[in-house]
Scaffold this active site. Structure first.
Site, PDB file in Angstrom:
ATOM      1  N   CYS A   1       0.851  -1.196   0.000  1.00  0.00           N
ATOM      2  CA  CYS A   1       0.000   0.000   0.000  1.00  0.00           C
ATOM      3  C   CYS A   1       0.893   1.255   0.000  1.00  0.00           C
ATOM      4  O   CYS A   1       1.738   1.401  -0.870  1.00  0.00           O
ATOM      5  CB  CYS A   1      -0.962  -0.068   1.191  1.00  0.00           C
ATOM      6  SG  CYS A   1      -2.238   1.206   1.230  1.00  0.00           S
TER       7      CYS A   1
ATOM      8  N   ASP B   1      -8.472  -3.789  -7.328  1.00  0.00           N
ATOM      9  CA  ASP B   1      -8.065  -2.757  -6.368  1.00  0.00           C
ATOM     10  C   ASP B   1      -8.498  -1.392  -6.886  1.00  0.00           C
ATOM     11  O   ASP B   1      -7.958  -0.899  -7.879  1.00  0.00           O
ATOM     12  CB  ASP B   1      -6.552  -2.800  -6.199  1.00  0.00           C
ATOM     13  CG  ASP B   1      -6.020  -1.785  -5.189  1.00  0.00           C
ATOM     14  OD1 ASP B   1      -6.800  -0.940  -4.708  1.00  0.00           O
ATOM     15  OD2 ASP B   1      -4.815  -1.856  -4.893  1.00  0.00           O
TER      16      ASP B   1
ATOM     17  N   HIS C   1      -7.553  -4.736  -2.992  1.00  0.00           N
ATOM     18  CA  HIS C   1      -6.481  -4.066  -2.259  1.00  0.00           C
ATOM     19  C   HIS C   1      -6.238  -4.799  -0.942  1.00  0.00           C
ATOM     20  O   HIS C   1      -7.160  -5.327  -0.332  1.00  0.00           O
ATOM     21  CB  HIS C   1      -6.891  -2.612  -1.994  1.00  0.00           C
ATOM     22  CG  HIS C   1      -5.789  -1.774  -1.429  1.00  0.00           C
ATOM     23  ND1 HIS C   1      -4.706  -1.386  -2.176  1.00  0.00           N
ATOM     24  CD2 HIS C   1      -5.607  -1.246  -0.186  1.00  0.00           C
ATOM     25  CE1 HIS C   1      -3.909  -0.642  -1.425  1.00  0.00           C
ATOM     26  NE2 HIS C   1      -4.429  -0.547  -0.211  1.00  0.00           N
TER      27      HIS C   1
END
Length: 249
Positions: free
Chosen positions: A127, A185, A216
């Site tokens: 991330c 995502d 995600h």
């Protein structure tokens, strides 16, 4: 390998203050390549600690910095709830991009000089941390970077002012780099992934690219998006990369 996972150090950074780095390493004598692991926006959570432990157990010294050390007390962990998400996202766009870069420089210098480290260095992250792992790999000391669903590279919106130069600086990337993305995502849509890959091709970067059917945070072993099978596959890609880049001269 059995590991040690209860060590940390407060590393001085430019401008005053210190950044806490949590250390995970094999519990046997010897020196091992170093991996700087950048967390998601929640800092050093239990899933991040388990990820670091997994990598350390393969024969690496893993350092995990607290990315928001200027704004939160040492040891602060944000929860995987709305309040934690809001706080983590707010700080992501509060911290100057130069401060992220200074943290990476200081952390790499500290890890590379650690008595348990051979001096060979790689980065990895998820991330926010995927983006930070990429930026840290612009340092010529870094041999490899593994970037998992890295946010904000395609949009250039990391840091205060939401105007980073990550894509523009890609021509400085010399490390071999692994990018892994979830096709479902929403944070990095197809057009964003295409923009990153086009820039990698334009600059002649040495990279590996995987897109998988996942949302995600599919590596996070907590919550509904975790995919254990893809986790194992992604770790095989990561360990192959580190195995061929961090060992030897």
């Amino acid at each position: 390998m059995i590991i040690q996972s209860d060590e940390w150090a407060d590393v001085p950074v430019a401008g005053g203050g210190a950044m806490r780095i949590h250390l995970f390493r094999p519990a046997v004598p010897g020196r091992f390549p170093g991996v700087l692991l950048f967390s998601e926006i929640y800092q050093v959570t239990d899933p991040i600690r388990r990820l670091a432990a997994m990598v350390a157990g393969q024969g690496y010294v893993v350092g995990v910095p607290e990315v928001y050390h200027e704004y939160e007390a040492p040891g602060t962990v944000l929860r995987y709830d709305q309040a934690g998400t809001d706080r983590g996202n707010a700080l992501k766009f509060t911290k100057p991009i130069a401060a992220y870069d200074e943290d990476a420089r200081a952390a790499l210098a500290w890890l590379g000089a650690h008595p348990a480290c051979t001096g060979a260095l790689a980065t990895m992250g998820v991330c926010l941390g995927g983006h930070l792992a990429y930026r840290a790999a612009l340092n010529p000391r870094v041999r490899a970077a593994a970037c998992f669903y890295a946010t904000d590279i395609h949009s250039g919106t990391l840091g205060a002012g939401r105007a980073d130069d990550s894509l523009a600086r890609m021509d400085a990337l010399k490390a071999e780099t692994l990018f892994v993305w979830g096709r479902q995502d929403p944070h990095v849509p197809f057009a964003g992934r295409e923009a990153i890959r086009a820039r990698l091709e334009e600059t002649g970067a040495l990279y590996e690219w995987h897109e998988v059917n996942a949302a995600h945070a599919f590596l996070r072993d907590e919550g509904p998006r975790y995919d254990p099978a893809l986790f194992l596959q992604a770790m095989q890609w990561l360990l192959a990369l580190f195995g061929r880049t961090l060992h030897g001269a």
